[in-house]
Design an enzyme around this catalytic site. Structure first.
Site, PDB file in Angstrom:
ATOM      1  N   GLY A  87       0.670  -1.429   0.296  1.00 15.77           N
ATOM      2  CA  GLY A  87      -0.198   0.282   0.032  1.00 15.77           C
ATOM      3  C   GLY A  87       1.055   0.768  -0.196  1.00 15.77           C
ATOM      4  O   GLY A  87       2.780   0.774  -0.148  1.00 15.77           O
TER       5      GLY A  87
ATOM      6  N   HIS B  41      12.029  -2.433  -4.205  1.00 15.90           N
ATOM      7  CA  HIS B  41      13.188  -3.193  -3.430  1.00 15.90           C
ATOM      8  C   HIS B  41      14.351  -3.502  -5.272  1.00 15.90           C
ATOM      9  O   HIS B  41      13.805  -3.441  -6.345  1.00 15.90           O
ATOM     10  CB  HIS B  41      13.437  -3.693  -2.866  1.00 15.90           C
ATOM     11  CG  HIS B  41      12.168  -4.941  -3.640  1.00 15.90           C
ATOM     12  ND1 HIS B  41      10.903  -5.191  -2.833  1.00 15.90           N
ATOM     13  CD2 HIS B  41      12.140  -5.573  -4.488  1.00 15.90           C
ATOM     14  CE1 HIS B  41      10.378  -6.503  -3.539  1.00 15.90           C
ATOM     15  NE2 HIS B  41      11.228  -6.504  -4.475  1.00 15.90           N
TER      16      HIS B  41
ATOM     17  N   HIS C 244      19.285   4.479  -6.206  1.00 15.99           N
ATOM     18  CA  HIS C 244      19.233   4.378  -5.088  1.00 15.99           C
ATOM     19  C   HIS C 244      19.414   2.735  -5.109  1.00 15.99           C
ATOM     20  O   HIS C 244      20.567   1.864  -4.685  1.00 15.99           O
ATOM     21  CB  HIS C 244      18.637   4.184  -3.835  1.00 15.99           C
ATOM     22  CG  HIS C 244      18.351   3.343  -2.650  1.00 15.99           C
ATOM     23  ND1 HIS C 244      18.965   4.285  -1.589  1.00 15.99           N
ATOM     24  CD2 HIS C 244      18.269   2.601  -1.933  1.00 15.99           C
ATOM     25  CE1 HIS C 244      19.319   3.000  -0.364  1.00 15.99           C
ATOM     26  NE2 HIS C 244      18.777   2.562  -1.047  1.00 15.99           N
ATOM     27  N   GLU C 245      18.051   2.381  -5.915  1.00 12.63           N
ATOM     28  CA  GLU C 245      18.140   1.048  -6.142  1.00 12.63           C
ATOM     29  C   GLU C 245      18.982   0.397  -7.321  1.00 12.63           C
ATOM     30  O   GLU C 245      19.273  -0.831  -6.983  1.00 12.63           O
ATOM     31  CB  GLU C 245      17.037   0.501  -6.592  1.00 12.63           C
ATOM     32  CG  GLU C 245      15.389   0.660  -5.801  1.00 12.63           C
ATOM     33  CD  GLU C 245      15.676   0.390  -4.359  1.00 12.63           C
ATOM     34  OE1 GLU C 245      16.291  -0.893  -4.282  1.00 12.63           O
ATOM     35  OE2 GLU C 245      15.230   0.366  -2.953  1.00 12.63           O
TER      36      GLU C 245
ATOM     37  N   HIS D   2      12.440  -3.544  -8.503  1.00 13.80           N
ATOM     38  CA  HIS D   2      10.949  -3.518  -8.724  1.00 13.80           C
ATOM     39  C   HIS D   2      10.365  -2.398  -7.400  1.00 13.80           C
ATOM     40  O   HIS D   2      10.751  -1.942  -6.478  1.00 13.80           O
ATOM     41  CB  HIS D   2      10.253  -5.026  -8.063  1.00 13.80           C
ATOM     42  CG  HIS D   2      10.444  -6.260  -8.353  1.00 13.80           C
ATOM     43  ND1 HIS D   2      10.772  -7.338  -7.586  1.00 13.80           N
ATOM     44  CD2 HIS D   2      11.276  -6.050  -9.732  1.00 13.80           C
ATOM     45  CE1 HIS D   2      10.900  -8.309  -8.408  1.00 13.80           C
ATOM     46  NE2 HIS D   2      11.629  -7.345  -9.868  1.00 13.80           N
TER      47      HIS D   2
ATOM     48  N   GLU E 130       3.337   3.484  -4.419  1.00 12.60           N
ATOM     49  CA  GLU E 130       3.192   5.086  -4.295  1.00 12.60           C
ATOM     50  C   GLU E 130       3.263   6.011  -5.713  1.00 12.60           C
ATOM     51  O   GLU E 130       3.031   6.126  -6.632  1.00 12.60           O
ATOM     52  CB  GLU E 130       5.098   4.648  -4.015  1.00 12.60           C
ATOM     53  CG  GLU E 130       4.863   3.761  -3.006  1.00 12.60           C
ATOM     54  CD  GLU E 130       4.332   4.101  -1.748  1.00 12.60           C
ATOM     55  OE1 GLU E 130       3.857   5.427  -1.242  1.00 12.60           O
ATOM     56  OE2 GLU E 130       4.233   3.149  -0.821  1.00 12.60           O
TER      57      GLU E 130
ATOM     58  N   HIS F 143      23.219  -0.638   2.479  1.00 10.84           N
ATOM     59  CA  HIS F 143      23.034   0.760   3.144  1.00 10.84           C
ATOM     60  C   HIS F 143      24.230   0.986   3.442  1.00 10.84           C
ATOM     61  O   HIS F 143      25.332   0.299   4.203  1.00 10.84           O
ATOM     62  CB  HIS F 143      22.545   0.225   3.888  1.00 10.84           C
ATOM     63  CG  HIS F 143      20.633   0.366   2.520  1.00 10.84           C
ATOM     64  ND1 HIS F 143      19.374  -0.428   3.407  1.00 10.84           N
ATOM     65  CD2 HIS F 143      20.494   0.984   1.553  1.00 10.84           C
ATOM     66  CE1 HIS F 143      18.322  -0.188   2.465  1.00 10.84           C
ATOM     67  NE2 HIS F 143      18.889   0.521   1.268  1.00 10.84           N
TER      68      HIS F 143
ATOM     69  N   ASP G 282       7.205   0.349  -6.152  1.00  9.02           N
ATOM     70  CA  ASP G 282       5.907  -0.075  -5.280  1.00  9.02           C
ATOM     71  C   ASP G 282       5.320   0.437  -6.299  1.00  9.02           C
ATOM     72  O   ASP G 282       5.058   1.845  -6.569  1.00  9.02           O
ATOM     73  CB  ASP G 282       5.678   0.048  -4.361  1.00  9.02           C
ATOM     74  CG  ASP G 282       4.271  -0.021  -3.054  1.00  9.02           C
ATOM     75  OD1 ASP G 282       3.090  -0.592  -3.984  1.00  9.02           O
ATOM     76  OD2 ASP G 282       4.077   0.221  -2.494  1.00  9.02           O
TER      77      ASP G 282
END
Length: 237
Positions: free
Chosen positions: A113, A120, A160-161, A136, A141, A170, A138
């Site tokens: 949600g 990710h 970032h991904e 992938h 969003e 990280h 979401d």
């Protein structure tokens, strides 16, 4: 806001920087020797199943112009490390199945949600099967092209991904892109991110124009201040 809530094992770098490498050494594309460059293909997955539900092409839930933002993310990393990216067609195979698609497949599916996990990414080989490197988003969003206003920057999250898909974990540095929390305090890769990626692939071999070099140095200072035949080890992007 975390980029993702997935948990992964992280291996701390013993360099003077605080960047973190992925869980399996060498955990990189191309030549397994750390510090050597790589040519990596990518594709946009618009069909098939994902690790959770059906995959949805980015065009089904992102604004027009999303592809440019994704390409900017590839450019951001190739500008600082010895990386070459090539877009290829995706064959629509299921996630983690045998495929002739790109090394890195980019798609979306429902996570948890709105307002939870944003995206990710999966670490590169040696992490098994074809899931390695895949990214992938979401679908629930609110995605946007730039900073400001409601939603999340496609470029910031994708960059970032992609860091995870290339082998970074990280970072412990709050002012780095590879820190697990989404921010608009800066844009793109920072000094610690650059040091980490160069430790894996070496510095970019392309000539950097002086204005770009100056910008990169300044943004780095700001950051310091402020299964392609793969096992599914997910980054906590």
């Amino acid at each position: 806001m975390r980029y993702t809530s997935f948990v992964c094992l992280l291996v701390l770098s013993f360099a003077s920087n605080a960047y973190v490498l992925g869980p399996t050494s060498p955990g990189k594309w191309g030549n397994p020797v750390m510090g050597t460059g790589a040519t990596i293909s990518y594709s946009f997955q618009n069909a098939g199943s994902c690790d959770s539900g059906a995959c949805q092409g980015l065009s089904s839930f992102m604004p027009v112009g999303f592809q440019t933002e994704v390409e900017k993310a590839f450019d951001a990393w190739s500008a600082v490390a010895n990386l070459t990216f090539l877009e290829v067609a995706d064959d629509g195979a299921d996630w983690n199945a045998a495929t002739n698609s790109g090394d890195i497949r980019i798609t979306g599916h429902a996570f948890d949600g709105s307002g939870g996990v944003l995206a990710h990414g999966f670490f590169p080989p040696n992490n098994g099967n074809t899931a390695a490197g895949d990214i992938h988003f979401d679908v629930d969003e609110n995605w946007k092209l730039n900073f400001g206003g409601l939603g999340f920057s496609i470029f910031q999250v994708m960059t970032h991904e992609l860091g995870h898909a290339l082998g970074l974990g990280h970072s412990l540095v709050p002012g780095s892109l590879m820190n697990p929390f989404y921010t608009e305090a800066f844009e793109g890769v920072q000094a610690d991110d650059i040091a980490g990626m160069q430790s894996i692939y070496g510095p970019s071999v392309a000539a950097v124009p002086i204005p770009a070099a100056i910008w990169m140095f300044a943004s780095g200072l700001l950051g310091l201040v402020g299964m392609r035949k793969k096992i599914a080890n997910t980054a906590i992007a």
